[in-house]
Write a protein that holds these residues in place. Structure first.
Motif, mmCIF file in Angstrom:
data_model
loop_
_atom_site.group_PDB
_atom_site.id
_atom_site.type_symbol
_atom_site.label_atom_id
_atom_site.label_comp_id
_atom_site.label_asym_id
_atom_site.label_seq_id
_atom_site.Cartn_x
_atom_site.Cartn_y
_atom_site.Cartn_z
ATOM 1 N N LEU A 12 0.849 -1.196 0.000
ATOM 2 C CA LEU A 12 0.000 0.000 0.000
ATOM 3 C C LEU A 12 0.885 1.246 0.000
ATOM 4 O O LEU A 12 1.635 1.493 0.950
ATOM 5 N N VAL A 13 0.777 2.023 -1.075
ATOM 6 C CA VAL A 13 1.636 3.190 -1.267
ATOM 7 C C VAL A 13 0.775 4.392 -1.627
ATOM 8 O O VAL A 13 -0.140 4.287 -2.449
ATOM 9 N N ASP A 48 11.835 3.601 0.421
ATOM 10 C CA ASP A 48 11.785 3.138 -0.955
ATOM 11 C C ASP A 48 10.442 2.466 -1.235
ATOM 12 O O ASP A 48 9.998 1.605 -0.469
ATOM 13 N N HIS A 49 9.823 2.857 -2.327
ATOM 14 C CA HIS A 49 8.526 2.289 -2.690
ATOM 15 C C HIS A 49 8.602 1.629 -4.063
ATOM 16 O O HIS A 49 9.272 2.137 -4.966
ATOM 17 N N PRO A 50 7.891 0.513 -4.254
ATOM 18 C CA PRO A 50 7.923 -0.191 -5.540
ATOM 19 C C PRO A 50 7.100 0.546 -6.582
ATOM 20 O O PRO A 50 6.295 1.423 -6.260
ATOM 21 N N PRO A 76 -3.428 10.363 4.043
ATOM 22 C CA PRO A 76 -3.016 9.476 5.131
ATOM 23 C C PRO A 76 -1.508 9.549 5.320
ATOM 24 O O PRO A 76 -0.783 10.120 4.493
ATOM 25 N N ALA A 77 -1.032 8.957 6.410
ATOM 26 C CA ALA A 77 0.402 8.902 6.677
ATOM 27 C C ALA A 77 0.993 7.678 5.988
ATOM 28 O O ALA A 77 0.454 6.573 6.099
ATOM 29 N N GLN A 78 2.101 7.896 5.267
ATOM 30 C CA GLN A 78 2.789 6.778 4.628
ATOM 31 C C GLN A 78 3.747 6.128 5.615
ATOM 32 O O GLN A 78 4.622 6.783 6.176
ATOM 33 N N GLY A 137 -3.230 2.301 -3.341
ATOM 34 C CA GLY A 137 -3.657 0.988 -3.804
ATOM 35 C C GLY A 137 -3.202 0.677 -5.211
ATOM 36 O O GLY A 137 -2.430 1.439 -5.812
ATOM 37 N N PRO A 138 -3.682 -0.473 -5.724
ATOM 38 C CA PRO A 138 -4.647 -1.395 -5.120
ATOM 39 C C PRO A 138 -4.008 -2.234 -4.017
ATOM 40 O O PRO A 138 -2.797 -2.416 -3.999
#
Length: 589
Positions: A12-13, A48-50, A76-78, A137-138
């Protein structure tokens, strides 16, 4: 037979994109093409996010909007591996299906039905190049069964993006029978049909359940293995679900029916009888309708009317084994609240009303007959429970909730099903460094099946063992793939994970469990909710429900630490998982 997972999970990013171009696919459908560097892999605040991935034809992303226009305040908070929905008074969220994901171009296509009044439709109607949009999402993608010969794709205009994507990408080689209701003929689109496919367009008002059901009944009855996917207005789908399940006899694992939107019903003036049945003298909602619906479900009245519409009250009484006067007491109230129709001398006989149709869905009826319903009934003992500092459940039943569910497979099964959503939150746990030297993992709690699924998704392959009593272990066997790979006896392990194992235990029972785990391992992880889910409409009730179950509100970090200390553990660190859940890592002192 072991359960097979129907979904693939995704991290979830929170992502920001901007509008690149806009065009109208039809006079009623606007396509907004979005792009941005956050569709690729990116780093923000040291995390790092995909890259964005939405491989499923009906994947959903959650658009984030704001009633006051201040979207940044609504975000929202990441977390490193998830999302925490912090309080935001003006936040609005809407789920949308990507029509197309163009990885090479770094673009995401979203289709919006126009002429609506919702916040997302309004945003799309005024969208211009450069406008920003935030989404999450998703969280998962549907896995279709192998070996299908045909598939029904049923929906209204809001389902066209998913249907169109399925036909473009063909995630399986099966004949497609497509049915779409549209409010105007101009909403028809060119779709990528193949030889053998069929398509039916039906012009009907949005949410017209009668037209949708009639069109579904007219679909062919193809030979071979099939699957039905449907998405439309939630109430309009109720008779469709009933027909496909009860008449076409499609098993539950061959159905995916989702309410994409909810029609706002005009509030009808209440009769004196309806008002009296629904409120107390001071205007507070009365429990009477809830109790009447619960009785109707327990007696089989809803199912009997669904299976044999047109029954007379006398025939219904015979069918469910209730004397006529008893049925006569219930039917007027069930009619007043939309569960049944045809009570007052209607020659067509009894049939389900809108509320009755909803009760054919297992999740809807759980509110009246499942574990949550029993917990609600225990709240009749709330006042003395608060005075005594004990659980309302114990006062109502004479035993603890843990003792109850440990010996009741149906109740424990409900807890396991409630924990299925946990798999979407466990990326933060499975990515943690504690797994680097783990050869054996001991699991306990109704969330164990979700932990196993999350470990599989993360490529973690420790040897697994289960520490549960006989009944819970039997239930868990039916919820995990390949149960034969698991050692179903407790014993030494490098790490123990207790997944929602404390949520149905008193503080004393929780201490006892942690003491038992200390005999088998030096490292334990507790996965629990420490605060309400920020998006839940029932967030304010979470602490009360927890207290009713265990005599303790939702346990925060300090409470968890105190329980752990009594059992000989200390808290090493806490991993935030999102949606109010945390993983607390314990070490033996």
């Amino acid at each position: 037979m072991a359960a097979q997972r129907a979904y693939t999970t995704h991290p979830l990013v929170l992502r920001r994109v901007t509008v690149r171009r806009v065009h109208d696919v039809t006079p009623r459908m606007r396509r907004v093409v979005l792009g941005g560097d956050r569709l690729a892999a990116f780093t923000h605040d040291g995390i790092d996010h995909p890259p964005f991935a939405a491989p499923g034809f009906d994947d959903h992303i959650k658009l984030i909007l704001a009633a006051d226009g201040d979207v940044r305040a609504a975000l929202p908070a990441q977390l490193p591996h998830g999302i925490e929905w912090t309080p935001a008074e003006h936040r609005l969220t809407r789920d949308y299906t990507p029509r197309r994901v163009d990885v090479d171009a770094g673009e995401l296509h979203l289709d919006f039905v126009l002429h609506g009044e919702g916040p997302a439709e309004s945003w799309a109607a005024s969208a211009r190049e450069g406008d920003e949009l935030w989404f999450v999402g998703p969280k998962s993608s549907l896995r279709l069964p192998d070996g299908l010969d045909w598939i029904f794709l049923i929906g209204d205009e809001t389902a066209l993006p998913a249907i169109g994507r399925f036909l473009d990408e063909r995630p399986l080689d099966a004949t497609a029978h497509v049915l779409v209701t549209v409010s105007d003929g101009a909403a028809r689109q060119e779709l990528a049909l193949r030889d053998g496919d069929t398509i039916t367009w039906v012009v009907a008002e949005p949410g017209d359940a009668v037209a949708l059901e009639a069109a579904v009944r007219a679909l062919p009855e193809p030979a071979g293995e099939g699957y039905a996917w449907a998405a439309a207005e939630s109430r309009a789908l109720l008779p469709v679900r009933r027909y496909l399940q009860r008449e076409r006899k499609l098993p539950k694992d061959r159905l995916n029916i989702t309410g994409y939107w909810h029609r706002e019903e005009a509030t009808a003036p209440e009769s004196e009888e309806t008002a009296a049945a629904g409120t107390t003298g001071g205007g507070t909602p009365s429990p009477l309708p809830w109790l009447v619906v619960r009785a109707a479900l327990q007696l089989g009245i809803v199912d009997a009317v669904a299976d044999a519409p047109g029954l007379s009250p006398a025939a219904l009484a015979t069918r469910v084994g209730v004397p006529g006067p008893g049925i006569g007491v219930l039917l007027p109230l069930l009619a007043a609240h939309g569960v049944v129709m045809g009570v007052d001398g209607d020659e067509t006989g009894l049939r389900l009303g809108p509320a009755g149709e909803e009760l054919l869905d297992d999740h809807e009826r759980e509110e009246y007959t499942g574990h949550e319903a029993e917990l609600l009934l225990a709240l009749t003992h709330l006042a003395p429970a608060l005075q005594d500092g004990t659980s309302a459940w114990r006062l109502a039943t004479g035993t603890s909730l843990h003792d109850t569910v440990t010996h009741d497979a149906e109740r424990y099964g409900e807890l396991v099903e409630e924990c299925e959503q946990l798999v979407f939150l466990l990326n933060g746990l499975t990515a943690d460094s504690l797994w680097e030297d783990v050869g054996t993992c001991l699991l306990t709690g109704p969330g164990s099946a979700s932990v196993i699924a999350a470990l599989d998704d993360a490529g973690r392959r420790p040897r697994l063992r289960i520490a549960e009593d006989d009944t819970p272990a039997t239930v868990l066997r039916g919820h995990v793939p390949a149960p034969e790979r698991i050692d179903w006896t407790a014993g030494p392990a490098d790490v123990a994970v207790a997944a929602k194992a404390l949520a149905h235990r008193t503080d004393h029972e929780a201490t006892r469990l942690l003491t038992q785990l200390a005999a088998w391992t030096r490292t334990a992880v507790l996965v629990e909710a420490s605060r309400p889910d920020g998006l839940s409409p029932h967030a304010t009730e979470a602490a009360l429900r927890a207290y009713a179950a265990t005599g303790s509100p939702l346990r925060d970090s300090a409470t968890i630490a105190a329980i752990a200390e009594r059992a000989g553990w200390h808290v090493e660190r806490t991993i935030a998982l999102g949606w109010g859940a945390e993983a607390t890592v314990l070490r033996r002192t």
